[in-house]
Design a protein around this motif. Sequence first.
Motif, PDB file in Angstrom:
ATOM      1  N   ARG A   1       0.852  -1.197   0.000  1.00 37.44           N
ATOM      2  CA  ARG A   1       0.000   0.000   0.000  1.00 37.44           C
ATOM      3  C   ARG A   1       0.886   1.246   0.000  1.00 37.44           C
ATOM      4  NH1 ARG A   1      -2.534   0.369   4.838  1.00 37.44           N
ATOM      5  NH2 ARG A   1      -1.100  -1.176   5.724  1.00 37.44           N
ATOM      6  N   PRO A   2       0.586   2.224  -0.818  1.00 38.20           N
ATOM      7  CA  PRO A   2       1.450   3.418  -0.937  1.00 38.20           C
ATOM      8  C   PRO A   2       1.720   4.095   0.391  1.00 38.20           C
ATOM      9  CG  PRO A   2      -0.172   3.383  -2.691  1.00 38.20           C
ATOM     10  CD  PRO A   2      -0.547   2.277  -1.766  1.00 38.20           C
ATOM     11  N   GLU A   3       0.689   4.259   1.226  1.00 36.71           N
ATOM     12  CA  GLU A   3       0.898   4.962   2.486  1.00 36.71           C
ATOM     13  C   GLU A   3       1.766   4.148   3.444  1.00 36.71           C
ATOM     14  OE1 GLU A   3      -3.011   2.680   2.850  1.00 36.71           O
ATOM     15  OE2 GLU A   3      -1.906   3.820   1.345  1.00 36.71           O
ATOM     16  N   ALA A   4       1.613   2.826   3.425  1.00 41.64           N
ATOM     17  CA  ALA A   4       2.430   1.977   4.292  1.00 41.64           C
ATOM     18  C   ALA A   4       3.872   1.950   3.806  1.00 41.64           C
ATOM     19  CB  ALA A   4       1.857   0.557   4.336  1.00 41.64           C
ATOM     20  N   LEU A   5       4.060   1.905   2.493  1.00 45.88           N
ATOM     21  CA  LEU A   5       5.407   1.911   1.936  1.00 45.88           C
ATOM     22  C   LEU A   5       6.119   3.221   2.255  1.00 45.88           C
ATOM     23  CD1 LEU A   5       7.582   0.582   0.233  1.00 45.88           C
ATOM     24  CD2 LEU A   5       6.494   1.545  -1.799  1.00 45.88           C
ATOM     25  N   ALA A   6       5.388   4.333   2.133  1.00 48.49           N
ATOM     26  CA  ALA A   6       5.987   5.632   2.437  1.00 48.49           C
ATOM     27  C   ALA A   6       6.414   5.706   3.896  1.00 48.49           C
ATOM     28  CB  ALA A   6       4.994   6.748   2.117  1.00 48.49           C
ATOM     29  N   ARG A   7       5.588   5.185   4.794  1.00 50.48           N
ATOM     30  CA  ARG A   7       5.931   5.185   6.214  1.00 50.48           C
ATOM     31  C   ARG A   7       7.153   4.315   6.478  1.00 50.48           C
ATOM     32  NH1 ARG A   7       5.387   2.197  10.779  1.00 50.48           N
ATOM     33  NH2 ARG A   7       4.997   3.333  12.721  1.00 50.48           N
ATOM     34  N   ALA A   8       7.179   3.134   5.849  1.00 54.80           N
ATOM     35  CA  ALA A   8       8.310   2.231   6.032  1.00 54.80           C
ATOM     36  C   ALA A   8       9.612   2.881   5.559  1.00 54.80           C
ATOM     37  CB  ALA A   8       8.067   0.916   5.286  1.00 54.80           C
ATOM     38  N   GLU A   9       9.554   3.591   4.455  1.00 53.43           N
ATOM     39  CA  GLU A   9      10.756   4.244   3.931  1.00 53.43           C
ATOM     40  C   GLU A   9      11.198   5.399   4.826  1.00 53.43           C
ATOM     41  OE1 GLU A   9      12.920   3.471   1.298  1.00 53.43           O
ATOM     42  OE2 GLU A   9      11.834   1.629   1.754  1.00 53.43           O
ATOM     43  N   ARG A  10      10.238   6.130   5.398  1.00 54.06           N
ATOM     44  CA  ARG A  10      10.610   7.198   6.338  1.00 54.06           C
ATOM     45  C   ARG A  10      11.341   6.622   7.543  1.00 54.06           C
ATOM     46  NH1 ARG A  10       5.359   9.146   5.153  1.00 54.06           N
ATOM     47  NH2 ARG A  10       4.543   8.288   7.100  1.00 54.06           N
TER      48      ARG A  10
ATOM     49  N   SER B   1       8.563  12.447  19.181  1.00 53.64           N
ATOM     50  CA  SER B   1       8.204  13.772  18.698  1.00 53.64           C
ATOM     51  C   SER B   1       7.706  13.760  17.256  1.00 53.64           C
ATOM     52  CB  SER B   1       9.398  14.729  18.816  1.00 53.64           C
ATOM     53  OG  SER B   1      10.441  14.352  17.931  1.00 53.64           O
ATOM     54  N   HIS B   2       7.928  12.647  16.537  1.00 58.88           N
ATOM     55  CA  HIS B   2       7.346  12.574  15.193  1.00 58.88           C
ATOM     56  C   HIS B   2       6.204  11.568  15.195  1.00 58.88           C
ATOM     57  CE1 HIS B   2       9.332   8.768  13.986  1.00 58.88           C
ATOM     58  NE2 HIS B   2      10.398   9.230  14.603  1.00 58.88           N
ATOM     59  N   PRO B   3       5.176  11.771  14.371  1.00 59.67           N
ATOM     60  CA  PRO B   3       3.897  11.052  14.521  1.00 59.67           C
ATOM     61  C   PRO B   3       3.957   9.554  14.250  1.00 59.67           C
ATOM     62  CG  PRO B   3       3.907  12.371  12.508  1.00 59.67           C
ATOM     63  CD  PRO B   3       5.129  12.772  13.293  1.00 59.67           C
ATOM     64  N   ASP B   4       4.842   9.072  13.399  1.00 60.77           N
ATOM     65  CA  ASP B   4       4.844   7.640  13.077  1.00 60.77           C
ATOM     66  C   ASP B   4       6.064   6.941  13.670  1.00 60.77           C
ATOM     67  OD1 ASP B   4       6.661   8.897  11.479  1.00 60.77           O
ATOM     68  OD2 ASP B   4       6.016   7.968   9.598  1.00 60.77           O
ATOM     69  N   HIS B   5       6.434   7.345  14.880  1.00 61.60           N
ATOM     70  CA  HIS B   5       7.600   6.753  15.511  1.00 61.60           C
ATOM     71  C   HIS B   5       7.348   5.298  15.872  1.00 61.60           C
ATOM     72  CE1 HIS B   5       5.278   7.492  19.165  1.00 61.60           C
ATOM     73  NE2 HIS B   5       6.071   6.628  19.756  1.00 61.60           N
ATOM     74  N   GLU B   6       8.414   4.565  15.959  1.00 62.41           N
ATOM     75  CA  GLU B   6       8.356   3.191  16.463  1.00 62.41           C
ATOM     76  C   GLU B   6       9.724   2.867  17.019  1.00 62.41           C
ATOM     77  OE1 GLU B   6       9.498   0.469  12.610  1.00 62.41           O
ATOM     78  OE2 GLU B   6       7.404   0.927  12.949  1.00 62.41           O
ATOM     79  N   HIS B   7       9.764   1.902  17.944  1.00 62.72           N
ATOM     80  CA  HIS B   7      11.049   1.505  18.507  1.00 62.72           C
ATOM     81  C   HIS B   7      11.225   0.025  18.220  1.00 62.72           C
ATOM     82  CE1 HIS B   7      14.318   2.862  21.187  1.00 62.72           C
ATOM     83  NE2 HIS B   7      14.495   1.562  21.306  1.00 62.72           N
ATOM     84  N   ARG B   8      12.033  -0.242  17.202  1.00 66.34           N
ATOM     85  CA  ARG B   8      12.204  -1.626  16.749  1.00 66.34           C
ATOM     86  C   ARG B   8      13.666  -1.993  16.817  1.00 66.34           C
ATOM     87  NH1 ARG B   8      10.563  -2.896  10.689  1.00 66.34           N
ATOM     88  NH2 ARG B   8      12.351  -1.522  10.345  1.00 66.34           N
ATOM     89  N   HIS B   9      13.969  -3.147  17.375  1.00 66.04           N
ATOM     90  CA  HIS B   9      15.352  -3.627  17.436  1.00 66.04           C
ATOM     91  C   HIS B   9      15.511  -4.752  16.444  1.00 66.04           C
ATOM     92  CE1 HIS B   9      16.738  -1.136  20.721  1.00 66.04           C
ATOM     93  NE2 HIS B   9      15.532  -1.284  21.219  1.00 66.04           N
TER      94      HIS B   9
END
Length: 217
Positions: free
Chosen positions: A34-43, A209-217
Amino acid sequence: MTEEYAAQVHGRTVPKDRVEVLLEAVPARDRETRPEALARAERQRRRWATQIVVVDELARQACAKRGLRGAGNCATSHNGAAPEKRPTTALPEERDVADLGSIVAVALAHSQAARTLLEQLEREQQIPEEAAYDYYDRNRDRYLTPTALRHGADPFHETSDLLPYAQVRDGILHELRCAAGRRAFFDWLDRARADVVYAPGYEHPGDPSHPDHEHRH
């Protein structure tokens, strides 16, 4: 005006090109369609790659202060151009990095400076003899003789089934020195990156501080 750098590391700017070269060197592990999911993943991948490059920059500065040689750049030359050789994609087989987290593990795989600094920190660790013997005594199951292993001996009752301490001492000291070196590396990194300033879009992927943050190891 849009900043031309991804981060400022102790007064030195890290060009965005260095992040882009690393992104090309490390394939994406996300398979979004999905375009929006891909864009988020790339960010998030760009933010993650920025952390790798920042670790490299911090390590190169630390190596320079210590006078350590062999601390080349991470996936790029100092001016952001691609190097003559591609960066490695894995650490030497003898170094287990599963417990390091993705950022530090990949930084060590791609940054000669980070490896040089870690190796130096390992060499600096002084392990008391008492600590090495205590480790041997508490982990007897690791030092059973081959015969005892085949017969399922209880390492905590039959001391004759154990390899002599003198035989395994050097290996224990090396293992404890490496573990202490890793702790020293993490302590150094926590202090060193405290004052790093990131450009918008290049923050830590777990920065709230950014809206689509995640903490992944």
